[in-house]
Design a protein around this motif. Structure first.
Motif, PDB file in Angstrom:
ATOM      1  N   PHE A 112       0.830  -1.198   0.000  1.00  0.00           N
ATOM      2  CA  PHE A 112       0.000   0.000   0.000  1.00  0.00           C
ATOM      3  C   PHE A 112       0.866   1.249   0.000  1.00  0.00           C
ATOM      4  O   PHE A 112       1.887   1.304   0.692  1.00  0.00           O
ATOM      5  N   VAL A 113       0.446   2.243  -0.774  1.00  0.00           N
ATOM      6  CA  VAL A 113       1.010   3.590  -0.743  1.00  0.00           C
ATOM      7  C   VAL A 113      -0.197   4.477  -0.475  1.00  0.00           C
ATOM      8  O   VAL A 113      -1.013   4.715  -1.360  1.00  0.00           O
ATOM      9  N   THR A 114      -0.318   4.915   0.782  1.00  0.00           N
ATOM     10  CA  THR A 114      -1.568   5.560   1.187  1.00  0.00           C
ATOM     11  C   THR A 114      -1.318   6.707   2.159  1.00  0.00           C
ATOM     12  O   THR A 114      -0.206   6.869   2.659  1.00  0.00           O
ATOM     13  N   SER A 115      -2.360   7.478   2.416  1.00  0.00           N
ATOM     14  CA  SER A 115      -2.195   8.682   3.230  1.00  0.00           C
ATOM     15  C   SER A 115      -2.148   8.406   4.717  1.00  0.00           C
ATOM     16  O   SER A 115      -1.715   9.247   5.486  1.00  0.00           O
ATOM     17  N   GLU A 116      -2.603   7.253   5.156  1.00  0.00           N
ATOM     18  CA  GLU A 116      -2.620   6.955   6.585  1.00  0.00           C
ATOM     19  C   GLU A 116      -1.718   5.766   6.872  1.00  0.00           C
ATOM     20  O   GLU A 116      -1.755   4.759   6.175  1.00  0.00           O
ATOM     21  N   GLY A 117      -0.908   5.889   7.912  1.00  0.00           N
ATOM     22  CA  GLY A 117      -0.008   4.804   8.265  1.00  0.00           C
ATOM     23  C   GLY A 117      -0.101   4.428   9.731  1.00  0.00           C
ATOM     24  O   GLY A 117       0.897   4.066  10.341  1.00  0.00           O
ATOM     25  N   SER A 118      -1.312   4.477  10.284  1.00  0.00           N
ATOM     26  CA  SER A 118      -1.488   4.148  11.703  1.00  0.00           C
ATOM     27  C   SER A 118      -1.159   2.671  11.943  1.00  0.00           C
ATOM     28  O   SER A 118      -1.213   1.845  11.026  1.00  0.00           O
ATOM     29  N   ASP A 119      -0.864   2.345  13.186  1.00  0.00           N
ATOM     30  CA  ASP A 119      -0.573   0.952  13.534  1.00  0.00           C
ATOM     31  C   ASP A 119      -1.750   0.026  13.224  1.00  0.00           C
ATOM     32  O   ASP A 119      -1.538  -1.051  12.663  1.00  0.00           O
ATOM     33  N   PRO A 120      -2.998   0.400  13.559  1.00  0.00           N
ATOM     34  CA  PRO A 120      -4.116  -0.488  13.211  1.00  0.00           C
ATOM     35  C   PRO A 120      -4.227  -0.730  11.702  1.00  0.00           C
ATOM     36  O   PRO A 120      -4.513  -1.842  11.267  1.00  0.00           O
ATOM     37  N   MET A 121      -3.989   0.322  10.925  1.00  0.00           N
ATOM     38  CA  MET A 121      -4.067   0.172   9.473  1.00  0.00           C
ATOM     39  C   MET A 121      -2.940  -0.739   8.973  1.00  0.00           C
ATOM     40  O   MET A 121      -3.150  -1.602   8.122  1.00  0.00           O
ATOM     41  N   ARG A 122      -1.739  -0.557   9.512  1.00  0.00           N
ATOM     42  CA  ARG A 122      -0.604  -1.418   9.127  1.00  0.00           C
ATOM     43  C   ARG A 122      -0.888  -2.876   9.499  1.00  0.00           C
ATOM     44  O   ARG A 122      -0.586  -3.786   8.732  1.00  0.00           O
ATOM     45  N   ASN A 123      -1.501  -3.095  10.676  1.00  0.00           N
ATOM     46  CA  ASN A 123      -1.847  -4.453  11.093  1.00  0.00           C
ATOM     47  C   ASN A 123      -2.889  -5.074  10.164  1.00  0.00           C
ATOM     48  O   ASN A 123      -2.769  -6.242   9.785  1.00  0.00           O
ATOM     49  N   THR A 124      -3.903  -4.303   9.811  1.00  0.00           N
ATOM     50  CA  THR A 124      -4.932  -4.790   8.890  1.00  0.00           C
ATOM     51  C   THR A 124      -4.308  -5.161   7.556  1.00  0.00           C
ATOM     52  O   THR A 124      -4.609  -6.215   6.984  1.00  0.00           O
ATOM     53  N   ALA A 125      -3.424  -4.298   7.048  1.00  0.00           N
ATOM     54  CA  ALA A 125      -2.755  -4.568   5.773  1.00  0.00           C
ATOM     55  C   ALA A 125      -1.929  -5.847   5.847  1.00  0.00           C
ATOM     56  O   ALA A 125      -2.001  -6.706   4.966  1.00  0.00           O
ATOM     57  N   SER A 126      -1.166  -5.988   6.910  1.00  0.00           N
ATOM     58  CA  SER A 126      -0.316  -7.161   7.080  1.00  0.00           C
ATOM     59  C   SER A 126      -1.148  -8.435   7.187  1.00  0.00           C
ATOM     60  O   SER A 126      -0.844  -9.456   6.551  1.00  0.00           O
ATOM     61  N   GLN A 127      -2.209  -8.387   7.988  1.00  0.00           N
ATOM     62  CA  GLN A 127      -3.066  -9.562   8.161  1.00  0.00           C
ATOM     63  C   GLN A 127      -3.753  -9.961   6.858  1.00  0.00           C
ATOM     64  O   GLN A 127      -4.032 -11.139   6.636  1.00  0.00           O
ATOM     65  N   ALA A 128      -4.007  -8.982   5.983  1.00  0.00           N
ATOM     66  CA  ALA A 128      -4.655  -9.269   4.699  1.00  0.00           C
ATOM     67  C   ALA A 128      -3.663  -9.801   3.671  1.00  0.00           C
ATOM     68  O   ALA A 128      -4.069 -10.265   2.612  1.00  0.00           O
ATOM     69  N   GLY A 129      -2.359  -9.701   3.983  1.00  0.00           N
ATOM     70  CA  GLY A 129      -1.358 -10.246   3.074  1.00  0.00           C
ATOM     71  C   GLY A 129      -0.497  -9.220   2.374  1.00  0.00           C
ATOM     72  O   GLY A 129       0.245  -9.563   1.444  1.00  0.00           O
ATOM     73  N   ALA A 130      -0.560  -7.960   2.804  1.00  0.00           N
ATOM     74  CA  ALA A 130       0.287  -6.936   2.194  1.00  0.00           C
ATOM     75  C   ALA A 130       1.732  -7.104   2.670  1.00  0.00           C
ATOM     76  O   ALA A 130       1.979  -7.435   3.829  1.00  0.00           O
ATOM     77  N   ALA A 131       2.666  -6.863   1.766  1.00  0.00           N
ATOM     78  CA  ALA A 131       4.087  -6.963   2.097  1.00  0.00           C
ATOM     79  C   ALA A 131       4.564  -5.736   2.869  1.00  0.00           C
ATOM     80  O   ALA A 131       5.499  -5.819   3.655  1.00  0.00           O
ATOM     81  N   PHE A 132       3.910  -4.586   2.637  1.00  0.00           N
ATOM     82  CA  PHE A 132       4.326  -3.342   3.284  1.00  0.00           C
ATOM     83  C   PHE A 132       3.251  -2.285   3.133  1.00  0.00           C
ATOM     84  O   PHE A 132       2.318  -2.450   2.338  1.00  0.00           O
ATOM     85  N   LEU A 133       3.401  -1.199   3.894  1.00  0.00           N
ATOM     86  CA  LEU A 133       2.558  -0.022   3.762  1.00  0.00           C
ATOM     87  C   LEU A 133       3.482   1.188   3.844  1.00  0.00           C
ATOM     88  O   LEU A 133       4.209   1.341   4.824  1.00  0.00           O
ATOM     89  N   ILE A 134       3.478   2.003   2.799  1.00  0.00           N
ATOM     90  CA  ILE A 134       4.243   3.250   2.765  1.00  0.00           C
ATOM     91  C   ILE A 134       3.240   4.384   2.941  1.00  0.00           C
ATOM     92  O   ILE A 134       2.279   4.493   2.177  1.00  0.00           O
ATOM     93  N   ALA A 135       3.457   5.221   3.964  1.00  0.00           N
ATOM     94  CA  ALA A 135       2.559   6.346   4.211  1.00  0.00           C
ATOM     95  C   ALA A 135       3.047   7.580   3.465  1.00  0.00           C
ATOM     96  O   ALA A 135       4.242   7.842   3.375  1.00  0.00           O
ATOM     97  N   LYS A 136       2.078   8.333   2.901  1.00  0.00           N
ATOM     98  CA  LYS A 136       2.388   9.606   2.247  1.00  0.00           C
ATOM     99  C   LYS A 136       2.627  10.644   3.336  1.00  0.00           C
ATOM    100  O   LYS A 136       1.974  10.584   4.369  1.00  0.00           O
TER     101      LYS A 136
END
Length: 121
Positions: free
Chosen positions: A80-104
């Motif tokens: 994900f390359v998105t505007s929010e990088g909160s811990d809950p959002m990062r956890n949701t992304a990881s649990q769904a199978g995302a390799a990473f989350l880059i916050a804008k």
């Protein structure tokens, strides 16, 4: 190497593509999609090696896009390359199978740091 960039903002897609080039991935082919539903179609048609997606988009959000891919057995690297990088959002992304989350806002160095383990240099 082919990268799919998915964002409902044309300007943000351009910024992501420019940042990829600045991070040393200018040799990659880049395909663009305008939302998660378009992204699903482009994954099937283009077979990218990596998907970079925004989270909040009309038609189909990034997390629904990722969930659709994973439910179909598609395990290609997705970040994900998105505007929010909160811990809950990062956890949701990881649990769904995302390799990473880059916050804008992001930098070429951040792209390099997360893409190198996934794609190599």
């Amino acid at each position: 190497m082919k990268i799919l960039v998915v964002d409902d903002s044309r300007v943000m897609r351009q910024i992501v593509v420019r940042t990829l080039r600045q991070a040393g991935y200018g040799h990659c082919d880049v395909v663009e999609a305008t939302d998660g539903r378009d992204g699903v179609d482009k994954v099937q048609a283009e077979q990218p090696d990596l998907v970079l997606s925004d989270w909040n988009m009309p038609e189909m959000s990034g997390i629904d896009f990722l969930s659709t891919l994973r439910a179909s057995g598609d395990n290609r690297p997705f970040g994900f390359v998105t505007s929010e990088g909160s811990d809950p959002m990062r956890n949701t992304a990881s649990q769904a199978g995302a390799a990473f989350l880059i916050a804008k806002p992001f930098s070429p160095d951040q792209f390099r740091d997360v893409l190198e383990p996934v794609l190599g240099s």
